[in-house]
Scaffold this motif. Structure first.
Motif, PDB file in Angstrom:
ATOM      1  N   ILE A   1       0.852  -1.188   0.000  1.00  0.00           N
ATOM      2  CA  ILE A   1       0.000   0.000   0.000  1.00  0.00           C
ATOM      3  C   ILE A   1       0.890   1.240   0.000  1.00  0.00           C
ATOM      4  O   ILE A   1       1.509   1.568   1.009  1.00  0.00           O
ATOM      5  CB  ILE A   1      -0.935   0.012   1.235  1.00  0.00           C
ATOM      6  CG1 ILE A   1      -1.796  -1.249   1.259  1.00  0.00           C
ATOM      7  CG2 ILE A   1      -1.803   1.266   1.234  1.00  0.00           C
ATOM      8  CD1 ILE A   1      -2.613  -1.408   2.515  1.00  0.00           C
ATOM      9  N   PRO A   2       0.959   1.922  -1.144  1.00  0.00           N
ATOM     10  CA  PRO A   2       1.812   3.122  -1.187  1.00  0.00           C
ATOM     11  C   PRO A   2       1.162   4.284  -0.435  1.00  0.00           C
ATOM     12  O   PRO A   2      -0.051   4.438  -0.443  1.00  0.00           O
ATOM     13  CB  PRO A   2       1.897   3.438  -2.686  1.00  0.00           C
ATOM     14  CG  PRO A   2       0.647   2.870  -3.266  1.00  0.00           C
ATOM     15  CD  PRO A   2       0.306   1.658  -2.416  1.00  0.00           C
ATOM     16  N   ILE A   3       1.988   5.064   0.201  1.00  0.00           N
ATOM     17  CA  ILE A   3       1.504   6.257   0.888  1.00  0.00           C
ATOM     18  C   ILE A   3       1.609   7.420  -0.081  1.00  0.00           C
ATOM     19  O   ILE A   3       2.673   7.664  -0.653  1.00  0.00           O
ATOM     20  CB  ILE A   3       2.320   6.527   2.162  1.00  0.00           C
ATOM     21  CG1 ILE A   3       2.148   5.362   3.129  1.00  0.00           C
ATOM     22  CG2 ILE A   3       1.906   7.844   2.797  1.00  0.00           C
ATOM     23  CD1 ILE A   3       3.016   5.443   4.359  1.00  0.00           C
ATOM     24  N   LYS A   4       0.472   8.104  -0.281  1.00  0.00           N
ATOM     25  CA  LYS A   4       0.430   9.217  -1.221  1.00  0.00           C
ATOM     26  C   LYS A   4      -0.156  10.441  -0.538  1.00  0.00           C
ATOM     27  O   LYS A   4      -0.924  10.325   0.411  1.00  0.00           O
ATOM     28  CB  LYS A   4      -0.460   8.873  -2.419  1.00  0.00           C
ATOM     29  CG  LYS A   4       0.013   7.711  -3.256  1.00  0.00           C
ATOM     30  CD  LYS A   4      -0.958   7.480  -4.403  1.00  0.00           C
ATOM     31  CE  LYS A   4      -0.542   6.341  -5.271  1.00  0.00           C
ATOM     32  NZ  LYS A   4      -1.476   6.155  -6.399  1.00  0.00           N
ATOM     33  N   SER A   5       0.196  11.614  -1.056  1.00  0.00           N
ATOM     34  CA  SER A   5      -0.417  12.831  -0.574  1.00  0.00           C
ATOM     35  C   SER A   5      -1.765  12.979  -1.257  1.00  0.00           C
ATOM     36  O   SER A   5      -2.034  12.360  -2.290  1.00  0.00           O
ATOM     37  CB  SER A   5       0.457  14.051  -0.890  1.00  0.00           C
ATOM     38  OG  SER A   5       0.482  14.257  -2.300  1.00  0.00           O
ATOM     39  N   TRP A   6      -2.648  13.821  -0.697  1.00  0.00           N
ATOM     40  CA  TRP A   6      -3.973  14.049  -1.285  1.00  0.00           C
ATOM     41  C   TRP A   6      -3.833  14.550  -2.722  1.00  0.00           C
ATOM     42  O   TRP A   6      -4.633  14.208  -3.589  1.00  0.00           O
ATOM     43  CB  TRP A   6      -4.750  15.064  -0.451  1.00  0.00           C
ATOM     44  CG  TRP A   6      -5.355  14.469   0.779  1.00  0.00           C
ATOM     45  CD1 TRP A   6      -4.971  14.702   2.061  1.00  0.00           C
ATOM     46  CD2 TRP A   6      -6.428  13.523   0.850  1.00  0.00           C
ATOM     47  NE1 TRP A   6      -5.741  13.969   2.923  1.00  0.00           N
ATOM     48  CE2 TRP A   6      -6.658  13.239   2.198  1.00  0.00           C
ATOM     49  CE3 TRP A   6      -7.208  12.889  -0.109  1.00  0.00           C
ATOM     50  CZ2 TRP A   6      -7.629  12.344   2.623  1.00  0.00           C
ATOM     51  CZ3 TRP A   6      -8.188  11.993   0.319  1.00  0.00           C
ATOM     52  CH2 TRP A   6      -8.381  11.741   1.662  1.00  0.00           C
TER      53      TRP A   6
END
Length: 70
Positions: free
Chosen positions: A61-66
């Protein structure tokens, strides 16, 4: 327990349509919504959620900004 936010997710699927079962289910669903606790009320959706939850690893699960979702 619901009002104390002791749950992260509530799955509420009535087992039958008796008055008592429907009344208790309503109270649980209403409490979940009133306290902003995610709620699943459909057996197929609950099954799909559990399968997905068990199959995906945190590393996948990649962490992304909004902003990256726009």
């Amino acid at each position: 327990m619901i009002s104390n936010h002791e749950f992260d997710l509530i799955v509420n699927i009535p087992k039958n349509h008796t008055r008592r079962e429907l009344t208790n289910g309503y109270k649980i669903r209403r409490g979940a919504i009133d306290h902003n606790i995610p709620l699943i009320t459909n057996a197929r959706l609950a099954s799909a959620f559990i399968e997905s939850f068990c199959d995906i690893k945190m590393i996948d699960i990649p962490i992304k900004s909004w902003q990256e979702y726009i």
